[in-house]
Design a protein around this motif. Structure first.
Motif, PDB file in Angstrom:
ATOM      1  N   ILE A 119      -8.291   9.969  15.429  1.00 45.66           N
ATOM      2  CA  ILE A 119      -7.756   9.523  14.143  1.00 45.66           C
ATOM      3  C   ILE A 119      -8.226  10.441  13.022  1.00 45.66           C
ATOM      4  O   ILE A 119      -7.449  10.841  12.152  1.00 45.66           O
ATOM      5  CB  ILE A 119      -8.177   8.062  13.889  1.00 45.66           C
ATOM      6  CG1 ILE A 119      -7.305   7.147  14.744  1.00 45.66           C
ATOM      7  CG2 ILE A 119      -8.038   7.705  12.417  1.00 45.66           C
ATOM      8  CD1 ILE A 119      -7.795   5.743  14.828  1.00 45.66           C
ATOM      9  N   ILE A 120      -9.498  10.807  13.070  1.00 48.82           N
ATOM     10  CA  ILE A 120     -10.015  11.714  12.038  1.00 48.82           C
ATOM     11  C   ILE A 120      -9.209  13.007  12.034  1.00 48.82           C
ATOM     12  O   ILE A 120      -8.761  13.479  10.988  1.00 48.82           O
ATOM     13  CB  ILE A 120     -11.515  12.005  12.280  1.00 48.82           C
ATOM     14  CG1 ILE A 120     -12.332  10.721  12.130  1.00 48.82           C
ATOM     15  CG2 ILE A 120     -12.007  13.066  11.305  1.00 48.82           C
ATOM     16  CD1 ILE A 120     -13.778  10.861  12.509  1.00 48.82           C
ATOM     17  N   ILE A 156      -5.525  12.557  10.748  1.00 52.64           N
ATOM     18  CA  ILE A 156      -5.408  12.339   9.304  1.00 52.64           C
ATOM     19  C   ILE A 156      -5.632  13.626   8.531  1.00 52.64           C
ATOM     20  O   ILE A 156      -4.980  13.890   7.529  1.00 52.64           O
ATOM     21  CB  ILE A 156      -6.396  11.251   8.862  1.00 52.64           C
ATOM     22  CG1 ILE A 156      -5.868   9.919   9.347  1.00 52.64           C
ATOM     23  CG2 ILE A 156      -6.552  11.244   7.355  1.00 52.64           C
ATOM     24  CD1 ILE A 156      -6.813   8.806   9.147  1.00 52.64           C
ATOM     25  N   ILE A 157      -6.566  14.433   9.035  1.00 50.10           N
ATOM     26  CA  ILE A 157      -6.819  15.681   8.334  1.00 50.10           C
ATOM     27  C   ILE A 157      -5.665  16.660   8.539  1.00 50.10           C
ATOM     28  O   ILE A 157      -5.223  17.336   7.615  1.00 50.10           O
ATOM     29  CB  ILE A 157      -8.159  16.280   8.798  1.00 50.10           C
ATOM     30  CG1 ILE A 157      -9.285  15.403   8.259  1.00 50.10           C
ATOM     31  CG2 ILE A 157      -8.314  17.704   8.298  1.00 50.10           C
ATOM     32  CD1 ILE A 157     -10.636  15.754   8.777  1.00 50.10           C
ATOM     33  N   ILE A 207      -3.911   0.352   8.485  1.00 51.74           N
ATOM     34  CA  ILE A 207      -3.891   1.643   7.792  1.00 51.74           C
ATOM     35  C   ILE A 207      -3.578   2.759   8.782  1.00 51.74           C
ATOM     36  O   ILE A 207      -2.760   3.633   8.514  1.00 51.74           O
ATOM     37  CB  ILE A 207      -5.223   1.925   7.069  1.00 51.74           C
ATOM     38  CG1 ILE A 207      -5.614   0.743   6.188  1.00 51.74           C
ATOM     39  CG2 ILE A 207      -5.115   3.180   6.224  1.00 51.74           C
ATOM     40  CD1 ILE A 207      -6.908   0.943   5.434  1.00 51.74           C
ATOM     41  N   VAL A 208      -4.234   2.694   9.954  1.00 53.97           N
ATOM     42  CA  VAL A 208      -4.015   3.741  10.950  1.00 53.97           C
ATOM     43  C   VAL A 208      -2.540   3.797  11.337  1.00 53.97           C
ATOM     44  O   VAL A 208      -1.932   4.867  11.375  1.00 53.97           O
ATOM     45  CB  VAL A 208      -4.891   3.489  12.198  1.00 53.97           C
ATOM     46  CG1 VAL A 208      -4.487   4.413  13.331  1.00 53.97           C
ATOM     47  CG2 VAL A 208      -6.351   3.678  11.861  1.00 53.97           C
ATOM     48  N   VAL A 249      -0.460   5.220   8.447  1.00 57.47           N
ATOM     49  CA  VAL A 249      -0.731   6.632   8.198  1.00 57.47           C
ATOM     50  C   VAL A 249      -0.208   7.501   9.338  1.00 57.47           C
ATOM     51  O   VAL A 249       0.379   8.561   9.109  1.00 57.47           O
ATOM     52  CB  VAL A 249      -2.238   6.864   7.970  1.00 57.47           C
ATOM     53  CG1 VAL A 249      -2.545   8.343   7.900  1.00 57.47           C
ATOM     54  CG2 VAL A 249      -2.678   6.185   6.691  1.00 57.47           C
ATOM     55  N   ILE A 287       3.143   7.229   5.521  1.00 55.26           N
ATOM     56  CA  ILE A 287       2.895   6.220   4.502  1.00 55.26           C
ATOM     57  C   ILE A 287       4.090   6.143   3.538  1.00 55.26           C
ATOM     58  O   ILE A 287       4.701   7.144   3.210  1.00 55.26           O
ATOM     59  CB  ILE A 287       1.581   6.565   3.776  1.00 55.26           C
ATOM     60  CG1 ILE A 287       0.859   5.295   3.384  1.00 55.26           C
ATOM     61  CG2 ILE A 287       1.793   7.445   2.599  1.00 55.26           C
ATOM     62  CD1 ILE A 287      -0.605   5.497   3.224  1.00 55.26           C
ATOM     63  N   MET A 339       0.810  -1.214   0.000  1.00 57.69           N
ATOM     64  CA  MET A 339       0.000   0.000   0.000  1.00 57.69           C
ATOM     65  C   MET A 339       0.845   1.266   0.000  1.00 57.69           C
ATOM     66  O   MET A 339       0.588   2.200  -0.749  1.00 57.69           O
ATOM     67  CB  MET A 339      -0.897  -0.074   1.233  1.00 57.69           C
ATOM     68  CG  MET A 339      -1.308   1.227   1.794  1.00 57.69           C
ATOM     69  SD  MET A 339      -2.638   1.917   0.836  1.00 57.69           S
ATOM     70  CE  MET A 339      -2.420   3.617   1.309  1.00 57.69           C
ATOM     71  N   PRO A 374      -1.565  14.496   7.183  1.00 58.27           N
ATOM     72  CA  PRO A 374      -1.713  13.322   6.312  1.00 58.27           C
ATOM     73  C   PRO A 374      -0.384  12.640   6.006  1.00 58.27           C
ATOM     74  O   PRO A 374      -0.365  11.487   5.623  1.00 58.27           O
ATOM     75  CB  PRO A 374      -2.354  13.894   5.050  1.00 58.27           C
ATOM     76  CG  PRO A 374      -2.073  15.349   5.102  1.00 58.27           C
ATOM     77  CD  PRO A 374      -1.956  15.721   6.527  1.00 58.27           C
ATOM     78  N   VAL A 383      -5.199   0.862  -1.968  1.00 58.29           N
ATOM     79  CA  VAL A 383      -5.679   0.598  -0.626  1.00 58.29           C
ATOM     80  C   VAL A 383      -6.260  -0.810  -0.575  1.00 58.29           C
ATOM     81  O   VAL A 383      -7.346  -1.071  -1.067  1.00 58.29           O
ATOM     82  CB  VAL A 383      -6.748   1.617  -0.202  1.00 58.29           C
ATOM     83  CG1 VAL A 383      -7.166   1.360   1.220  1.00 58.29           C
ATOM     84  CG2 VAL A 383      -6.203   3.014  -0.342  1.00 58.29           C
ATOM     85  N   PRO A 392     -12.421   9.924  16.879  1.00 57.86           N
ATOM     86  CA  PRO A 392     -12.250  11.343  16.530  1.00 57.86           C
ATOM     87  C   PRO A 392     -10.788  11.760  16.442  1.00 57.86           C
ATOM     88  O   PRO A 392     -10.420  12.581  15.599  1.00 57.86           O
ATOM     89  CB  PRO A 392     -12.968  12.085  17.660  1.00 57.86           C
ATOM     90  CG  PRO A 392     -13.219  11.100  18.718  1.00 57.86           C
ATOM     91  CD  PRO A 392     -13.193   9.743  18.121  1.00 57.86           C
TER      92      PRO A 392
END
Lengths: 333, 295, 252
Positions: A304-305, A308-309, A260-261, A264, A268, A52, A312, A58, A302
């Motif tokens: 993680i959200i 990532i934002i 993935i978490v 990221v 990555i 990935m 990234p 993905v 939340p």
């Protein structure tokens, strides 16, 4: 051919961390389980990163490989324990079966799913994962939804003492070894033709083809490697360590999401990223489970959200930019 | 015998298919407009189920009253998630959108779990039944299907007869082109996302009318997966395609179950689910270029 | 034997005939310009030659071998290199890595190590004058720099045939003259056959190509020595949009 040692310098920090983890776990009483958990996450992150991270595809069904690896070990122990005199060989047979099963599913996925892009690839991978799980349950393959339990077989072959050693110590050590292998393969790929091809594929697959890159070939190489490592982790960390397997426990998309978490969070497509991400994720999960049992997911989601934002590119992505042009650069990729 | 059983099940399948269709339209709409797969699709259906449960058990209303409530809740959630999160991910790589939508799904599950608890719940709503020679159909199921069809029709009218619906279709076709033609693409993104989530939450109400038991925070996962199959079957970007694919899926699911149940020594339910995914897989195999479309 | 031979190539997209029955022969060592207004099928022709998609009809021969159905990635190692109209760098990779990819998978594929590819890359980066940017991520370059990088990447493939797609669009006239000189030099030094495609920078074509094929609405309008082709009344009509076209825009 001369081997350029400098290419492998980035492995130094990685192996230093693994060695430290191992020594801490081995000599500080009560920490082995935590260290083993961290090694598991790091190994998974690194294995997943090979495909990935480098191609940008993905693989949402990555857990299929881990699950089939677990089944490989389960089958190895359950069926080959009947042959006396095989001894420790049944573990290796289990590993071979893990590789075999993961190869079959990789062929299935690579042959078809790798021709698809983006959303379709992600959905096809989820489809294969769920299709396999429900096929095992529905057609009652390998015990169906009742799964397989093989602690008894393990003790019959090795005796209780050795069986405990195998499941509580050697399974974890094996995960460390797989993690170290995965790190090496990451660097080896990044620094070879394969890495260049995969980067080109990630950035612009059609242009890559016109540049002479056999995209299917390189994607398949990365996909297979990544799947094999995942299967080995599954065989050891789940198959041998837990001595049971249930389809509803192993074919769970949540584990893909954890991979993935981890990748990221760490960064990555980098070498150190999955390691750093695995440590951060594993430690915070462990810690949250102690201080706020039952609330981990509510807090994690939340966070993680937001991460990532906001970041990234992950921790190592940021560090890499910072060290660009300094002497540290050659150690951090 | 078996034919009667099959026919009876197919009727149920057709009725359930309407609800499946409606529950997938939101997924297709989001993919069509934002090019994002909402991996947290199922949990929104779960939210709809809990909205119904709350209306029925707390306020004592009939389940259909929950339909407008679910739409409001859904659209509110849609706008909230769009402006806080999704707006920043419009052109982001896949792994971020997949991860974020999955995390949103988990967040919904956990919030509902801490509000209502994790146990399985259900409710009772008796409004008579239709008795046929081959099967008996509770009126609730009929209402759920008719309701789904009506909502789908309303969506169709909105798409085709209103200015803003036309703008949404333009964005699905070509967002840059639409922008050049003066469409406020960002507003369309927000509105479509909210409507899609509203539809999804609303479909949760119809689903509980169909299956009024087994309501729990983790019920959504299986619907996410079914919706994937249906959405791909329907062409992924087309909400109507999704609706008709839902009908087909309902028929196949219920028909296959009857047939698998005839095989001794298997678990027919799991085999049916498995079949759905192999169907998805085959479909992607046979029509990869067609589904990929022009890049 | 012609280096590249196209026999009656036709490519359709749905009802639209993008390339209509085009035949062309290119001898090794030639410099050819392909000219035509926007939408005349030039890029489609390039895509058919480099293998992005197969033609509906017709055959393609490269050095006498039929490559009509060969996938794109098998054509590059045979010696077909190209650049893109809108540059397509591998953005997250550095300029050096981008160019190294060309060396790695071009005609030298399998004959050179990764380190050697890096050295080859350095050479071509210097040749196009990007040495100051070699460690930058290619995504951060200016459009003109990206074009230069693509040329370096294509040259690093050591191609026998180089297809250039609007390499000089958007450049200052002075830079175009430099580029023409550069291409002429490259052609001699590297022994490459160059096909250069342009929409309407006649200055570039006239200065560089010995022969020109003009395309119009997917078909070959004329194939002649440059001076003759560019003064042909039909070609002038195409560009000024007189009898043949109804308001075909020559601006692109």
């Amino acid at each position: 051919m001369k081997i350029n040692i400098a290419k492998y310098y980035p492995l130094i920090p990685v192996y230093a961390v693994y060695l430290t983890m191992f020594l801490v776990g081995f000599f500080v009483p009560g920490l082995w389980q935590l260290v083993a958990l961290l090694a598991f996450y790091c190994a998974l992150g690194q294995s997943w990163n090979i495909f990935m991270g480098m191609t940008g595809y993905v693989d949402f069904g990555y857990v299929t490989f881990i699950a089939l690896g677990t089944y490989g070990m389960a089958l190895g122990i359950t069926y080959f324990s009947q042959f006396p005199g095989l001894g420790i060989a049944i573990i290796f047979i289990g590993l071979l079966l893990a590789l075999f099963l993961s190869t079959l599913s990789a062929i299935l996925e690579a042959g078809i799913a790798l021709r698809l892009r983006g959303a379709y690839f992600a959905i096809a991978c989820i489809g294969i994962n769920e299709g396999l799980r429900h096929l095992i349950e529905g057609a009652k393959i390998w015990g169906g939804s009742e799964g397989m339990l093989y602690w008894k077989e393990l003790t019959e072959v090795f005796g209780t003492e050795t069986a405990i050693q195998l499941t509580t110590l050697w399974a974890d050590i094996a995960v460390f070894i797989i993690a170290a292998m995965a790190a090496f393969i990451n660097v080896y790929y990044m620094r070879s033709k394969i890495g260049y091809a995969l980067t080109a594929i990630r950035e612009d697959e059609d242009a890559a083809k016109v540049m002479g890159i056999d995209t299917t070939k390189y994607k398949t190489i990365a996909f297979l490697t990544s799947g094999w490592l995942g299967a080995l982790v599954g065989a050891m960390a789940w198959g041998l360590k837990l001595t049971h397997v249930f389809p509803a426990d192993v074919f769970v998309i949540h584990y893909t999401v954890e991979c993935i978490v981890i990748v990221v969070l760490g960064g990555i497509g980098t070498l150190l990223g999955p390691l750093v991400g695995g440590l951060i994720y594993g430690l915070s999960k462990y810690w949250l489970a102690i201080i706020l049992p039952g609330f981990q997911l509510l807090i994690f989601a939340p966070i993680i959200i937001c991460i990532i934002i906001a970041f990234p590119e992950g921790v190592i992505g940021v560090v890499k930019r910072r060290v660009k042009g300094t002497r540290l650069e050659r150690y951090i990729i | 015998m078996i034919l009667e059983l099959l026919a009876g099940n197919l009727i149920h399948g057709l009725l359930l298919g309407c609800v499946y269709g409606l529950s997938t339209m939101g997924l297709s709409l989001i993919f069509g407009v934002l090019k994002v797969i909402n991996v947290g699709h199922g949990p929104f259906i779960m939210v709809g189920a809990f909205v119904t449960l709350a209306m029925v058990t707390i306020f004592g209303t009939a389940p259909p009253v929950a339909i407008p409530a679910a739409l409001v809740v859904g659209m509110a959630l849609g706008f909230a998630f769009f402006y806080t999160v999704m707006r920043r991910l419009i052109k982001a790589p896949e792994f971020t959108t997949l991860l974020v939508t999955f995390a949103i799904g988990i967040l919904l599950q956990e919030v509902v779990k801490f509000t209502f608890g994790a146990e399985y719940r259900g409710y009772n709503w008796e409004v008579g039944k239709i008795i046929l020679t081959i099967t008996t159909i509770p009126m609730t199921k009929v209402y759920a299907s008719i309701g789904s069809i009506i909502i789908a029709l309303l969506l169709y009218l909105w798409f085709n007869k209103t200015r803003i619906g036309t703008a949404v279709r333009a964005v699905v076709e070509d967002s840059e082109g639409a922008r050049v033609c003066g469409v406020n693409v960002d507003r369309i993104y927000a509105l479509s996302f909210a409507i899609a989530i509203g539809l999804t939450v609303m479909s949760g109400v119809f689903l509980t009318m169909f299956i009024p038991v087994g309501i729990n925070p983790y019920m959504g996962g299986v619907y996410t997966l079914k919706a994937f199959v249906i959405a791909v079957l329907g062409g992924l970007t087309s909400p109507y395609g999704a609706f008709f694919a839902g009908l087909i899926f309902g028929l196949i699911e219920n028909g296959a179950y009857v047939l698998f149940a005839q095989i001794p020594g298997v678990a027919p339910f799991s085999l049916t689910v498995s079949l759905a995914f192999w169907m998805l897989f085959l479909l992607l195999l046979i029509k990869p270029t067609g589904l990929l479309g022009a890049k | 034997m012609a280096l590249l031979r196209l026999e009656n190539i036709t490519k359709r997209f749905g009802g639209l005939v993008a390339v209509n029955d085009v035949s062309l022969e290119i001898e090794a060592g030639e410099s050819i310009g392909i000219v035509g207004p926007n939408g005349s099928g030039k890029t489609t022709l390039y895509n058919v030659i480099s293998g992005v998609y197969p033609p509906e009809q017709g055959r393609i021969f490269f050095e006498g071998k039929d490559i009509t159905n060969l996938p794109a990635h098998r054509r590059a190692p045979m010696g077909i290199g190209r650049t893109f109209q809108i540059p397509r760098p591998f953005s997250s990779a550095s300029v050096r890595e981008n160019v190294a990819v060309g060396a790695m998978f071009g005609t030298l594929s399998g004959k050179v190590s990764v380190d050697e590819c890096s050295e080859i890359a350095e050479h071509y980066i210097e040749l196009v004058g990007l040495q100051a940017h070699k460690d930058k991520d290619s995504g951060t370059l200016t459009p003109v720099e990206k074009k230069l990088m693509e040329i370096a990447r294509a040259l690093a493939m050591k191609p026998k045939l180089l297809l250039m797609d609007e390499a000089m669009a958007g450049m200052h006239p002075r830079d175009i003259d430099d580029m023409v000189k550069f291409l002429k030099k490259i052609k001699e030094d590297e022994d490459i056959t160059i096909v250069s495609m342009v929409e309407h920078i006649m200055r570039a074509v006239a200065g560089f190509a010995e022969r020109v094929m003009v395309m119009y609405r997917g078909a070959k309008l004329i194939d002649a020595p440059t001076a003759k082709a560019l003064s042909d009344p039909r070609v002038i009509d195409v560009y000024l949009g007189r009898p043949t076209g109804e308001g075909e825009d020559a601006e692109g």
